[in-house]
Design a protein around this motif. Sequence first.
Motif, PDB file in Angstrom:
ATOM      1  N   GLN A 173      -7.003   9.207   3.210  1.00  0.00           N
ATOM      2  CA  GLN A 173      -7.548   7.890   3.268  1.00  0.00           C
ATOM      3  C   GLN A 173      -7.528   7.342   4.483  1.00  0.00           C
ATOM      4  OE1 GLN A 173      -6.515   5.631  -0.221  1.00  0.00           O
ATOM      5  NE2 GLN A 173      -5.514   7.442  -1.327  1.00  0.00           N
ATOM      6  N   PRO A 174      -8.323   6.200   4.899  1.00  0.00           N
ATOM      7  CA  PRO A 174      -8.332   5.627   6.155  1.00  0.00           C
ATOM      8  C   PRO A 174      -6.887   5.017   6.472  1.00  0.00           C
ATOM      9  CG  PRO A 174      -9.907   4.578   4.970  1.00  0.00           C
ATOM     10  CD  PRO A 174      -9.118   5.551   3.875  1.00  0.00           C
ATOM     11  N   GLN A 201      -5.226  -0.352   4.182  1.00  0.00           N
ATOM     12  CA  GLN A 201      -4.406   1.015   3.513  1.00  0.00           C
ATOM     13  C   GLN A 201      -2.966   0.580   3.779  1.00  0.00           C
ATOM     14  OE1 GLN A 201      -5.882   3.176   1.403  1.00  0.00           O
ATOM     15  NE2 GLN A 201      -7.809   2.314   2.190  1.00  0.00           N
ATOM     16  N   THR A 216      -0.562   4.840   1.830  1.00  0.00           N
ATOM     17  CA  THR A 216      -1.497   5.754   0.883  1.00  0.00           C
ATOM     18  C   THR A 216      -2.215   6.501   2.012  1.00  0.00           C
ATOM     19  OG1 THR A 216      -3.188   4.177   0.780  1.00  0.00           O
ATOM     20  CG2 THR A 216      -1.510   4.116  -1.002  1.00  0.00           C
ATOM     21  N   HIS A 217      -1.871   6.941   3.178  1.00  0.00           N
ATOM     22  CA  HIS A 217      -2.833   7.508   4.227  1.00  0.00           C
ATOM     23  C   HIS A 217      -2.931   8.955   3.749  1.00  0.00           C
ATOM     24  CE1 HIS A 217      -2.315   3.926   6.524  1.00  0.00           C
ATOM     25  NE2 HIS A 217      -1.101   4.126   6.498  1.00  0.00           N
ATOM     26  N   GLY A 264      -5.139   9.866  -4.203  1.00  0.00           N
ATOM     27  CA  GLY A 264      -5.676   8.823  -4.783  1.00  0.00           C
ATOM     28  C   GLY A 264      -5.972   8.878  -6.283  1.00  0.00           C
TER      29      GLY A 264
END
Length: 341
Positions: free
Chosen positions: A221-222, A227, A230-231, A235
């Motif tokens: 993830q961004p 964010q 939660t990188h 998801g």
Amino acid sequence: MMAAWSCRFLLLRGTRVFSLRATAESPVQTLSSIRTVKTTTWFEEHLTEENQEYMRKSVTEEFQRQTAEKLNPLKDEPWPRNEWTEGSRRVGLVAVKLGMAPVWSKEGKRHVVTMLQVQDCHVIKYLSKEEYDGHTAALIVGGKNVSPFQKCEHEMEMFRNAGVPPKQKITTFKVSDNALIKPGTPLYAAHFRPGQYVDITAKSIGKGFQGVMKRWGFKGQPATHGQTKTHRRPGASGPGDAARVFKGKKMPGRMGNTYITSHGLKIWRVNTKYNVLYVNGSVPGHRNCLLKVRDTVLPTRSSTLLNPPFPTYFTEEDGDLDEDLYDDDMFIHTDPSLTLT
């Protein structure tokens, strides 16, 4: 290691320990169980260090002599040899992964190969159709000698019936009815020839518990734009209206340490002196691991098995081969690259 567990019950009162007789008239506060481990008797338990060294040395010399002389109880009763036909399935080999090295073709292209050494590979047992699965026969093959003190009596009986030393790895190969081999027959790297394609099966290197980015190659993830922690997370995992997670969903878990088969690997070179196969590309497993090598099942590569050693290579009947066998497209460093006229 087998161990026998025994329990001793103690009656505890405060910080002191009392026996059952002493505490018959006094109240008891707690009751606990203490487990002790009693190991089984090993072969060297009642031997001196000199005798232990002598046993290991004598057993090693005996197995080396037995392997060198190819002793087996059935060598005077050879099994009939049949001709190769289309659709025949030969036995495979058990090899040790040595490492990787580069080779070059005659066009100047560089290829990476994996070196596999066939160490003390023998046919252990023949399984008929009824004994195996009811559809096809099979041969049990073992590779790399090991100490007999590391094997159970059931396995040792199978090795004694075949007249071969104990093996570190034994595996099963399905064979056709015309490719049966007598138990006790040694197998060499010359079982395969340069230009053929093989399938290799081994246990991959264990990576432990890994996330989805390393295990499945997720993008992640961004790094910014709201964010928070939660990188590297997968998801959402739910499919929506189904209200459950489908089986086979790619999620974090244990990675590696499973058997993987690499199909259609070309053999570039065969060293008959040290029984080494030079296979194109990488193969599963770590260095010094034991793996299975057999003829490929890919239909597009089956044309390379038109005239293989059948059912295997016999040194007494097929004669001696060159020390190194090369593929037609492989560049040989000992050959002159330039010729003056």
